[in-house]
Design an enzyme around this catalytic site. Structure first.
Site, PDB file in Angstrom:
ATOM      1  N   HIS A 100       3.413   2.331   0.863  1.00 19.04           N
ATOM      2  CA  HIS A 100       2.820   1.194   0.130  1.00 19.04           C
ATOM      3  C   HIS A 100       3.268  -0.153   0.726  1.00 19.04           C
ATOM      4  CE1 HIS A 100       1.181  -0.218  -4.033  1.00 19.04           C
ATOM      5  NE2 HIS A 100       0.927  -1.105  -3.074  1.00 19.04           N
ATOM      6  N   ILE A 101       2.825  -0.387   1.956  1.00 16.60           N
ATOM      7  CA  ILE A 101       3.242  -1.623   2.640  1.00 16.60           C
ATOM      8  C   ILE A 101       2.049  -2.485   3.054  1.00 16.60           C
ATOM      9  CG2 ILE A 101       5.469  -0.764   3.490  1.00 16.60           C
ATOM     10  CD1 ILE A 101       3.944  -0.352   6.252  1.00 16.60           C
ATOM     11  N   GLY A 102       0.894  -2.259   2.400  1.00 22.85           N
ATOM     12  CA  GLY A 102      -0.310  -3.001   2.780  1.00 22.85           C
ATOM     13  C   GLY A 102      -0.100  -4.508   2.893  1.00 22.85           C
ATOM     14  N   SER A 103       0.606  -5.081   1.950  1.00 18.74           N
ATOM     15  CA  SER A 103       0.761  -6.547   1.958  1.00 18.74           C
ATOM     16  C   SER A 103       2.107  -6.981   2.552  1.00 18.74           C
ATOM     17  CB  SER A 103       0.633  -7.083   0.529  1.00 18.74           C
ATOM     18  OG  SER A 103       1.664  -6.561  -0.288  1.00 18.74           O
ATOM     19  N   GLU A 157       3.715   7.276  -7.025  1.00 19.61           N
ATOM     20  CA  GLU A 157       4.640   6.922  -5.945  1.00 19.61           C
ATOM     21  C   GLU A 157       5.939   6.353  -6.527  1.00 19.61           C
ATOM     22  OE1 GLU A 157       1.737   4.317  -4.061  1.00 19.61           O
ATOM     23  OE2 GLU A 157       2.943   2.570  -4.656  1.00 19.61           O
ATOM     24  N   ARG A 184      -5.110   2.006  -4.391  1.00 13.79           N
ATOM     25  CA  ARG A 184      -4.172   2.605  -5.338  1.00 13.79           C
ATOM     26  C   ARG A 184      -4.333   4.114  -5.263  1.00 13.79           C
ATOM     27  NH1 ARG A 184      -1.751  -1.539  -5.429  1.00 13.79           N
ATOM     28  NH2 ARG A 184      -1.313  -2.890  -7.195  1.00 13.79           N
ATOM     29  N   ASP A 222      -1.513   4.939   2.255  1.00 17.63           N
ATOM     30  CA  ASP A 222      -0.437   3.959   2.030  1.00 17.63           C
ATOM     31  C   ASP A 222      -0.042   3.924   0.556  1.00 17.63           C
ATOM     32  OD1 ASP A 222       1.282   1.722   2.769  1.00 17.63           O
ATOM     33  OD2 ASP A 222      -0.143   0.430   1.720  1.00 17.63           O
TER      34      ASP A 222
END
Ligand code: DGY
Length: 319
Positions: free
Chosen positions: A285-288, A267, A238, A262
């Site tokens: 923010h595309i980790g998952s 954001e 985060r 990320d």
């Protein structure tokens, strides 16, 4: 009557199909980002909410949710967007989706390390803008990842998978965690009993701790100073765990070689200076964000709802 579930974002097709089969879902086919007021209003018709981290459930929002709402079954492992204390007081069940996104997030973390160290943003921009002119021994020289020391803050599920992936790059693993993990899970990683003690051992530093008041601004000026000169910092947890001003200062001064990020404070309205720095590799923010993982996150949230509405304890209860 099937329970009514307010689903705040557009979910994978297979997950929405299962929702349609087992519940009366209120879906969001246009993927509109709802405000708290929208959610409070729409929740009047619902028995539970299936939100993402993009919706904030502050104490005030929780207080104003209709009595009828039993649970908040998150489509996320992180639950810092929910005031769990307020939920507990209100008797609301809160669940998350652990485990299923560890591989995807660890992959992304490796990408951040590689992208930051090997100057992926700069290289890609050169090719796309037709500014790439030549090859030379001194052109686009970056840092090697192989064989370096990786320090991990937060040696939970994701941190441990990152360590496994990093070992394939012959990296030596150091970590700090609230508690030392079972030596079987350490797989040879060296434990440090404070963030300060870990810092000098990190050629690369990966942050995988939970965002909480205790970890807010965890990577600050003083701790960055303890890193070896020319270290690389990556963050797929985060944004709140980084003090942006301190990180930017260290990236500008050359104290840090690069960063791969990320996740960000505030954001998608990130600190604008990040966009100006060549030595930051930025992701949205595309980790998952893999097909497999997004399906699995949805199914996990539904498993939790199934348990709640059949009177069982949900597997991933956090409040
Ligand atoms: C998570 O699951 O916490 C991801 O960051 C997406 O919200």
């Amino acid at each position: 009557m099937k329970p009514v579930i307010l689903v705040t974002r557009k979910l994978p097709e297979a997950v929405e199909e299962r929702l349609q089969r087992d519940y009366q879902p209120i879906l969001n086919p246009t993927d509109t980002l709802y405000s708290s007021e929208d959610i409070i209003k729409m929740a009047e018709e619902a028995d539970a909410i299936l939100p993402c981290h993009t919706e904030k459930f502050t104490a005030e929002v929780i207080e104003r949710l209709p009595e009828r709402i039993k649970a908040i079954a998150n489509f996320s492992v992180g639950y810092d967007h929910v005031d769990v204390e307020a939920a507990r007081k209100r008797g609301l069940i809160v669940t998350n989706t652990p485990d299923v996104l560890s591989d995807a997030t660890a992959e992304l973390t490796m990408m951040l390390m590689l992208g930051a160290a090997r100057r992926a943003s700069e290289g890609e921009k050169l090719v796309r803008t037709r500014e790439w002119r030549d090859w030379s021994p001194s052109f686009m020289v970056g840092l090697q990842v192989t064989g370096k020391r990786l320090g991990i803050v937060g040696f939970g599920r994701v941190g441990q998978v990152v360590a496994r992936r990093a070992r394939a790059f012959d990296m030596t693993i150091h970590y700090h965690n609230r508690n030392r993990v079972d030596p079987k899970l350490e797989q040879g990683a060296t434990y440090h009993d404070s963030v300060e003690a870990l810092m000098p051992h990190c050629d690369f530093l990966a942050l995988h701790c939970v965002a909480s008041p205790e970890t807010s601004g965890l990577l600050n000026r003083e701790r960055i100073e303890l890193l070896p000169d020319g270290a690389v910092v990556v963050n797929a947890s985060r944004g709140a765990v980084i003090d942006d001003e301190a990180l930017i200062e260290a990236l500008k001064s050359g104290k840090l070689y690069a960063a791969g990020l990320d996740v960000f404070n505030n954001e998608p309205e990130i600190n604008p200076t990040y966009r100006e720095l060549d030595n930051v590799f930025l992701m949205p923010h595309i980790g998952s964000a893999t097909r497999e993982t997004r399906d699995a996150m949805g199914f996990r949230a539904l498993d939790n709802l199934d348990a709640i509405f059949s009177g069982r304890e949900p597997g991933d209860r956090v409040a």
